[in-house]
Write a protein that holds these residues in place. Structure first.
Motif, mmCIF file in Angstrom:
data_model
loop_
_atom_site.group_PDB
_atom_site.id
_atom_site.type_symbol
_atom_site.label_atom_id
_atom_site.label_comp_id
_atom_site.label_asym_id
_atom_site.label_seq_id
_atom_site.Cartn_x
_atom_site.Cartn_y
_atom_site.Cartn_z
ATOM 1 N N ALA A 1 -26.457 97.978 6.335
ATOM 2 C CA ALA A 1 -25.689 98.613 7.407
ATOM 3 C C ALA A 1 -25.075 97.535 8.284
ATOM 4 C CB ALA A 1 -26.560 99.536 8.240
ATOM 5 N N THR A 2 -23.868 97.816 8.791
ATOM 6 C CA THR A 2 -23.167 96.908 9.694
ATOM 7 C C THR A 2 -22.848 97.655 10.975
ATOM 8 O OG1 THR A 2 -22.165 95.770 7.807
ATOM 9 C CG2 THR A 2 -21.180 95.394 9.962
ATOM 10 N N PHE A 3 -23.188 97.054 12.109
ATOM 11 C CA PHE A 3 -22.997 97.680 13.418
ATOM 12 C C PHE A 3 -21.817 97.011 14.102
ATOM 13 C CE2 PHE A 3 -27.511 97.735 12.249
ATOM 14 C CZ PHE A 3 -27.661 99.111 12.084
ATOM 15 N N LYS A 4 -20.787 97.826 14.435
ATOM 16 C CA LYS A 4 -19.487 97.261 14.789
ATOM 17 C C LYS A 4 -18.940 97.721 16.135
ATOM 18 C CE LYS A 4 -16.759 96.869 11.142
ATOM 19 N NZ LYS A 4 -15.937 97.204 9.938
ATOM 20 N N GLY A 5 -19.712 98.450 16.923
ATOM 21 C CA GLY A 5 -19.214 98.925 18.207
ATOM 22 C C GLY A 5 -18.857 97.782 19.142
ATOM 23 N N THR A 6 -17.846 97.980 19.983
ATOM 24 C CA THR A 6 -17.376 96.909 20.860
ATOM 25 C C THR A 6 -17.818 97.072 22.307
ATOM 26 O OG1 THR A 6 -15.293 98.088 21.215
ATOM 27 C CG2 THR A 6 -15.366 96.490 19.406
ATOM 28 N N SER A 7 -18.487 98.171 22.627
ATOM 29 C CA SER A 7 -18.937 98.402 23.998
ATOM 30 C C SER A 7 -20.295 97.763 24.230
ATOM 31 C CB SER A 7 -19.033 99.903 24.284
ATOM 32 O OG SER A 7 -19.706 100.138 25.507
ATOM 33 N N SER A 8 -20.466 97.128 25.390
ATOM 34 C CA SER A 8 -21.758 96.530 25.719
ATOM 35 C C SER A 8 -22.837 97.597 25.864
ATOM 36 C CB SER A 8 -21.656 95.718 27.010
ATOM 37 O OG SER A 8 -21.260 96.543 28.090
ATOM 38 N N GLY A 9 -22.427 98.844 26.065
ATOM 39 C CA GLY A 9 -23.382 99.941 26.182
ATOM 40 C C GLY A 9 -23.692 100.633 24.873
ATOM 41 N N CYS B 1 -18.247 85.478 13.813
ATOM 42 C CA CYS B 1 -17.203 86.501 13.932
ATOM 43 C C CYS B 1 -16.101 86.025 14.874
ATOM 44 C CB CYS B 1 -17.795 87.807 14.463
ATOM 45 S SG CYS B 1 -18.750 88.734 13.243
ATOM 46 N N SER B 2 -14.878 86.480 14.652
ATOM 47 C CA SER B 2 -13.748 86.054 15.477
ATOM 48 C C SER B 2 -13.855 86.550 16.913
ATOM 49 C CB SER B 2 -12.434 86.531 14.862
ATOM 50 O OG SER B 2 -12.427 87.939 14.725
ATOM 51 N N THR B 3 -14.565 87.663 17.113
ATOM 52 C CA THR B 3 -14.884 88.137 18.460
ATOM 53 C C THR B 3 -16.395 88.207 18.574
ATOM 54 O OG1 THR B 3 -12.861 89.469 18.566
ATOM 55 C CG2 THR B 3 -14.591 89.983 20.154
ATOM 56 N N GLN B 4 -16.944 87.560 19.590
ATOM 57 C CA GLN B 4 -18.386 87.493 19.740
ATOM 58 C C GLN B 4 -18.845 88.259 20.982
ATOM 59 O OE1 GLN B 4 -20.391 86.728 17.547
ATOM 60 N NE2 GLN B 4 -20.072 84.735 16.576
ATOM 61 N N TYR B 5 -20.117 88.684 20.945
ATOM 62 C CA TYR B 5 -20.694 89.475 22.022
ATOM 63 C C TYR B 5 -22.139 89.043 22.255
ATOM 64 C CZ TYR B 5 -16.990 92.700 20.423
ATOM 65 O OH TYR B 5 -15.796 93.269 20.024
ATOM 66 N N LYS B 6 -22.674 89.490 23.373
ATOM 67 C CA LYS B 6 -24.110 89.414 23.581
ATOM 68 C C LYS B 6 -24.744 90.580 22.848
ATOM 69 C CE LYS B 6 -27.744 89.743 27.086
ATOM 70 N NZ LYS B 6 -28.056 89.861 28.525
ATOM 71 N N GLY C 1 -21.097 93.805 16.183
ATOM 72 C CA GLY C 1 -20.569 94.328 17.429
ATOM 73 C C GLY C 1 -21.401 93.949 18.641
ATOM 74 N N ALA C 2 -21.176 94.716 19.712
ATOM 75 C CA ALA C 2 -21.886 94.492 20.975
ATOM 76 C C ALA C 2 -22.957 95.563 21.156
ATOM 77 C CB ALA C 2 -20.892 94.546 22.135
ATOM 78 N N GLY C 3 -23.871 95.327 22.110
ATOM 79 C CA GLY C 3 -24.832 96.351 22.472
ATOM 80 C C GLY C 3 -26.247 96.050 22.041
ATOM 81 N N ASP D 1 -27.972 86.301 23.202
ATOM 82 C CA ASP D 1 -28.733 87.242 22.380
ATOM 83 C C ASP D 1 -30.230 87.136 22.656
ATOM 84 O OD1 ASP D 1 -26.272 87.657 21.215
ATOM 85 O OD2 ASP D 1 -26.835 86.883 19.238
ATOM 86 N N THR D 2 -30.933 88.259 22.505
ATOM 87 C CA THR D 2 -32.391 88.260 22.565
ATOM 88 C C THR D 2 -32.943 89.109 21.430
ATOM 89 O OG1 THR D 2 -32.512 90.175 24.056
ATOM 90 C CG2 THR D 2 -32.429 87.982 25.075
#
Length: 270
Positions: A131-139, A185-190, A161-163, A216-217
């Motif tokens: 599975a790949t998780f791709k959402g862009t919202s921090s929530g 990834c070209s766009t990174q998130y926490k 993704g983010a979240g 990340d944690t």
């Protein structure tokens, strides 16, 4: 987008298209035990039937597969580690996928476009990723409860993704990484990862890989590792990620109280 050197496919997966013996009778069908796993979170299910999938199934709301086996065919018949494969299931934001067995070929498993729940989902032979998780919202929240995966040449769960991702009551065997926060990834998130009440059967490389430079944690609790007396499986690995596509740099592993959050008592070996 992969985040670490890919492991060679090494084996071709046969199409498991036949109907499994035995009928569907709820929990009573959970009769096929994961070989070599003691005290597993649950027994592996015996699918009540099989369905070939030649075009990605898009899910909004709740999709209950009734513990049927779904496997790729045609354009979804790939079984290797090639990038860019389509998934068997694509979940829209807020969707729930439950009581599904993903057989072989598995293509790129499941994609979550936003928040999603995977409940009692089983991967018999992981394709590119489970599975790949791709959402862009921090929530965004991604919840995996129950189920299991085996025969993953590289990653089981790819967190692009983010979240927050929470995994509980899961089991994994013969795998590379259980969860990897995308390292290039070209766009990174926490990204925040929680792994709780999980049975792990060797061989395997690591449970969680995170990027400390993006904050990340990973929190690990009640992890039971089987068949790894040499303690070769790393519970938590730290990387310096990037958005340039370069190979991420591994900077350390083990609990540090900040990024990799667990203690020795959270991991048991059987």
């Amino acid at each position: 987008m992969t985040s670490a050197a890919q492991r060679p496919a090494g084996r071709r997966r046969a199409v498991l298209g036949g109907v499994a013996a035995g009928g569907l009778a709820g929990a009573a069908l959970l009769a096929t035990t994961l070989t070599g796993t003691a005290n597993a979170a649950a027994d592996w299910p015996t699918p009540g039937g099989s369905q070939a999938v030649s075009k990605t199934i898009e899910v909004s709301g709740t999709y209950d597969g009734g513990l049927k086996r779904f496997y790729g065919s045609g354009d979804l018949g790939g079984d290797g580690q090639e990038e860019g494969q389509d998934p068997i299931f694509k979940l829209k934001d807020g969707a729930v996928l439950k009581n599904v067995v993903i057989g072989s070929p598995a293509a790129d498993g499941v994609h979550c476009s936003g928040s999603c729940t995977l409940q009692n989902v089983w991967w018999e032979d992981v394709g590119e990723d489970a599975a790949t998780f791709k959402g862009t919202s921090s929530g965004a929240t991604y919840t995996v409860t129950g189920g299991g995966a085996r025969k993953a040449d590289d990653k089981v769960f790819q967190f692009n993704g983010a979240g927050k991702l929470s995994i509980s009551g899961f089991q994994v065997a013969d795998f590379g990484k259980l969860v990897r926060s995308c390292g290039n990834c070209s766009t990174q998130y926490k990204r925040t990862i929680s792994v709780n009440d999980v049975d792990v059967t060797a061989p395997g490389t690591s449970l969680v890989g995170i990027n400390t430079n993006y904050g990340d944690t990973a929190t690990l609790k009640s992890i039971r590792i089987h068949g790894d007396s040499g303690k070769k499986i790393k519970p938590c690995v730290r990387y310096t990620g990037n958005d340039s596509g370069d190979e991420p740099i591994e900077t350390g592993s083990g609990p540090d109280g900040t990024y990799c959050r667990y203690s020795a008592s959270d991991i048991s070996y059987n």
